[in-house]
Scaffold this motif. Structure first.
Motif, short mmCIF file in Angstrom:
data_model
loop_
_atom_site.label_atom_id
_atom_site.label_comp_id
_atom_site.label_asym_id
_atom_site.label_seq_id
_atom_site.Cartn_x
_atom_site.Cartn_y
_atom_site.Cartn_z
N THR A 117 -8.73 0.19 1.97
CA THR A 117 -9.52 0.39 0.77
C THR A 117 -8.75 -0.16 -0.43
OG1 THR A 117 -8.61 2.61 0.39
CG2 THR A 117 -10.65 2.45 1.66
N ALA A 118 -9.48 -0.64 -1.40
CA ALA A 118 -8.89 -1.16 -2.63
C ALA A 118 -9.56 -0.48 -3.80
CB ALA A 118 -9.05 -2.67 -2.73
N SER A 119 -8.76 0.07 -4.69
CA SER A 119 -9.32 0.76 -5.86
C SER A 119 -8.75 0.16 -7.13
CB SER A 119 -9.00 2.26 -5.81
OG SER A 119 -7.60 2.47 -5.75
N LEU A 120 -9.58 0.13 -8.16
CA LEU A 120 -9.22 -0.46 -9.44
C LEU A 120 -9.15 0.62 -10.50
CD1 LEU A 120 -8.80 -2.99 -11.26
CD2 LEU A 120 -11.30 -3.10 -11.47
N SER A 121 -8.07 0.61 -11.27
CA SER A 121 -7.92 1.58 -12.36
C SER A 121 -7.22 0.90 -13.52
CB SER A 121 -7.11 2.80 -11.89
OG SER A 121 -5.82 2.41 -11.47
N GLY A 122 -6.89 1.66 -14.56
CA GLY A 122 -6.18 1.10 -15.70
C GLY A 122 -7.13 0.67 -16.80
N THR A 123 -6.68 -0.29 -17.60
CA THR A 123 -7.46 -0.79 -18.73
C THR A 123 -7.63 -2.29 -18.60
OG1 THR A 123 -5.55 -1.28 -20.14
CG2 THR A 123 -6.38 1.00 -20.15
N VAL A 124 -8.35 -2.89 -19.54
CA VAL A 124 -8.56 -4.33 -19.48
C VAL A 124 -7.27 -5.10 -19.72
CG1 VAL A 124 -10.99 -4.25 -20.10
CG2 VAL A 124 -9.25 -4.36 -21.90
N THR A 125 -6.29 -4.48 -20.36
CA THR A 125 -5.01 -5.16 -20.60
C THR A 125 -3.93 -4.80 -19.59
OG1 THR A 125 -4.34 -3.42 -22.16
CG2 THR A 125 -5.42 -5.38 -23.07
N THR A 126 -4.13 -3.67 -18.88
CA THR A 126 -3.17 -3.26 -17.85
C THR A 126 -3.91 -2.79 -16.60
OG1 THR A 126 -3.05 -1.03 -18.79
CG2 THR A 126 -1.35 -2.62 -19.48
N PRO A 127 -4.66 -3.68 -15.95
CA PRO A 127 -5.36 -3.27 -14.73
C PRO A 127 -4.38 -3.02 -13.58
CG PRO A 127 -5.55 -5.62 -15.04
CD PRO A 127 -4.89 -5.09 -16.27
N GLN A 128 -4.73 -2.08 -12.73
CA GLN A 128 -3.93 -1.79 -11.55
C GLN A 128 -4.83 -1.72 -10.33
OE1 GLN A 128 -0.51 1.10 -11.36
NE2 GLN A 128 -1.89 2.24 -10.03
N VAL A 129 -4.42 -2.37 -9.28
CA VAL A 129 -5.16 -2.35 -8.02
C VAL A 129 -4.25 -1.77 -6.94
CG1 VAL A 129 -6.32 -3.70 -6.24
CG2 VAL A 129 -6.55 -4.35 -8.65
N GLN A 130 -4.78 -0.80 -6.20
CA GLN A 130 -4.02 -0.23 -5.09
C GLN A 130 -4.79 -0.46 -3.79
OE1 GLN A 130 -3.23 4.21 -4.22
NE2 GLN A 130 -1.27 3.47 -5.04
N ILE A 131 -4.09 -1.02 -2.82
CA ILE A 131 -4.68 -1.31 -1.51
C ILE A 131 -3.96 -0.47 -0.47
CG2 ILE A 131 -5.08 -3.09 0.23
CD1 ILE A 131 -5.16 -5.14 -2.03
N THR A 132 -4.70 0.36 0.25
CA THR A 132 -4.11 1.27 1.22
C THR A 132 -4.85 1.18 2.54
OG1 THR A 132 -3.47 2.81 -0.54
CG2 THR A 132 -3.48 3.67 1.71
N GLY A 133 -4.11 1.07 3.64
CA GLY A 133 -4.77 1.02 4.93
C GLY A 133 -3.81 0.73 6.06
N PHE A 134 -4.33 0.09 7.12
CA PHE A 134 -3.48 -0.24 8.25
C PHE A 134 -3.92 -1.56 8.86
CE2 PHE A 134 -7.00 1.84 10.52
CZ PHE A 134 -7.15 1.02 11.64
N ALA A 135 -2.99 -2.15 9.61
CA ALA A 135 -3.27 -3.34 10.40
C ALA A 135 -2.61 -3.14 11.75
CB ALA A 135 -2.73 -4.59 9.72
N SER A 136 -3.26 -3.63 12.80
CA SER A 136 -2.75 -3.44 14.15
C SER A 136 -2.87 -4.72 14.96
CB SER A 136 -3.51 -2.32 14.86
OG SER A 136 -3.15 -2.23 16.23
N ASP A 137 -1.89 -4.95 15.83
CA ASP A 137 -1.96 -6.08 16.74
C ASP A 137 -2.35 -5.63 18.14
OD1 ASP A 137 0.31 -4.75 17.52
OD2 ASP A 137 1.60 -6.51 17.59
N GLY A 138 -2.75 -4.36 18.27
CA GLY A 138 -3.13 -3.81 19.56
C GLY A 138 -2.01 -3.04 20.22
#
Length: 356
Positions: free
Chosen positions: A195-216
Motif C-alpha cells: 500500500t502507498a499513502s500520501l500525507s504532508g503538504t504541497v511543499t513537503t509531501p511524504q509517501v510511505q510504501i509498506t508491504g512485502f515481496a516474495s520469490d516463492g
C-alpha cells in the motif's frame, strides 16, 4: 539513483581482476563473506522475479493508463540513467512539484476503467481496456508481461507473466493506493503486495510504501518512506526491510541535496547471523564519493566511488581487501544505494491513484 548497478557478470569480473590477492585477506579481520553474500541475495531475490521486473518496467505505462500523462512514456525513459547519482531523486522532485496532497474527493481511477482489465498494445506502447473479467470492482487490473532486460520493453510476441490489481481507498481524508501483483496465468500466486499513502503538504509531501515481496521461498517485508522538501531541495528516502525467517534486517537512508550541496549522504545497516555491516558516507553530484564500512562495529574498509569506474575497496591501511570481501561489500553497498530507485519503481504504478 543507480550510482552502481553491477551485474552478476560484473561481480565475477571483479573477482577475476583481483584474484591475485584472493587467497589472503589484507583486512584487519576476516568476515563471513559466504553468509553475507547469501543474505544480500535473499534480500534481492523477491525483487528479481519476472513479475517484479515486469512491474518495474511497465509501472509508468500503468500510471499513464489512468491519466498520468497525455503521451506514451517509452520504457527507456524510466530506465536506469547510469552513473548519475541524483537521477531518481530528480524524477521524484519533479513529480512532487505537481502533487495534489489529500485530494481525497477526486476519483482519479476513471469510472470507465474501474472493474476493467487492461492489456498492453505493442503498437502504441500503452495499456488499453480489454474484454477480460475478474478485475476488482473498485480498481483496475493490468496484465504483466515478460520484458527484455536491455530495452525494458515487453518482448514480442507478448508473453504474460501474471497481472497486477490496483485499487484506491479514502479514509479520514487520507488516500491509500494498493497494488497486488500475481505470477502465473492459470493458478496465480501473489508475489508482491503493498500500500502507498500520501500525507504532508504541497511543499513537503511524504509517501510511505509498506508491504512485502516474495520469490516463492523467502518473503521480504519492507517500508519505504520518502519525504520531499521542495523549498530546501532535499529528498530523504528510508528503506527498512526484513526477512524474519532468516533473521535478516536492513535499513538504508539516502538523503539527497539537489540545491545547496548537490549530492547524497548514505547511511546503511545490515544485520543477520552473518554479522552486522554498516556503511556511511557522501557521494557528490559528479559521482565521486567515499563510503566508510564497519563490520560488527569495527572499521573494516573504505569504498571509493568514481564515475564510470568500478568502485575500489581498501582496508584501514589503504591496501585492497581480497576479491571475495570486495565483491560482497560492493553487493551490500548496491542494496543500500538503490533505496530511492526501489521507491521510484514501486511508486510509479500508483502515482495517479495517489494524486501524486
Amino acid at each position: 539513483m543507480s550510482i552502481l548497478r553491477p551485474t552478476r557478470a560484473a561481480l565475477v569480473a571483479l573477482l577475476a581482476a583481483t584474484a591475485a590477492c584472493s587467497s589472503e585477506s589484507t583486512s584487519p579481520r576476516a568476515i563471513d563473506t559466504a553468509r553475507l553474500r547469501a543474505d544480500v541475495q535473499k534480500a534481492e531475490a523477491p525483487f528479481s522475479t519476472p513479475v517484479a521486473q515486469s512491474l518495474a518496467a511497465l509501472g509508468g505505462a500503468m500510471d499513464n493508463a489512468l491519466g498520468g500523462s497525455l503521451v506514451a512514456l517509452p520504457a527507456e525513459a524510466i530506465a536506469s540513467t547510469g552513473d548519475d547519482p541524483l537521477a531518481a531523486s530528480r524524477r521524484i522532485a519533479n513529480r512532487a512539484r505537481e502533487v495534489r496532497v489529500l485530494n481525497a474527493t477526486a476519483d482519479v481511477i476513471p469510472a470507465t476503467l474501474q472493474g476493467r482489465t487492461l492489456e498492453y498494445d505493442t503498437a502504441t506502447r500503452r495499456y488499453v481496456p480489454g474484454n477480460r473479467t475478474g478485475a476488482p470492482a473498485n480498481g483496475t487490473r493490468f496484465v504483466l508481461y515478460a520484458v527484455d532486460p536491455l530495452t525494458r520493453r515487453p518482448v514480442v510476441p507478448l508473453a504474460e507473466t501474471g497481472y497486477a490489481d490496483l485499487t484506491r481507498t479514502i479514509s479520514n481524508s487520507a488516500i491509500t493506493a494498493r497494488l497486488e501483483a500475481f505470477s502465473g496465468t492459470t493458478s496465480p500466486v501473489k508475489r508482491i503486495d503493498y500500500t502507498a499513502s500520501l500525507s504532508g503538504t504541497v511543499t513537503t509531501p511524504q509517501v510511505q510504501i509498506t508491504g512485502f515481496a516474495s520469490d516463492g521461498t523467502d518473503r521480504l517485508d519492507f517500508t519505504l518512506t520518502t519525504l520531499v522538501e521542495l523549498a530546501a531541495g532535499r529528498i530523504t528516502v528510508t528503506n527498512e526491510a526484513a526477512i524474519p525467517t532468516q533473521q535478516l534486517a536492513t535499513r538504508a537512508q539516502v538523503i539527497v541535496d539537489l540545491v545547496t550541496e548537490p549530492g547524497l549522504r548514505l547511511d546503511g545497516r545490515l544485520a543477520s547471523e552473518g554479522g552486522t555491516v554498516e556503511m556511511a558516507g557522501r557521494i557528490a553530484a559528479d559521482g565521486n564519493g567515499t563510503i566508510t564500512v564497519r563490520i560488527n562495529g569495527e572499521l573494516f574498509a573504505t569504498i571509493t566511488v568514481r564515475p564510470g569506474q568500478e568502485p575500489t575497496v581498501t582496508n584501514a591501511a589503504g591496501q585492497p581487501v581480497n576479491a571475495e570481501e570486495a565483491a560482497v561489500i560492493i553487493q551490500i553497498f548496491k542494496w543500500f544505494d538503490e533505496a530511492d530507485d526501489l521507491y521510484d519503481a514501486l511508486s510509479k504504478p500508483v502515482e495517479q491513484a495517489l494524486g501524486f
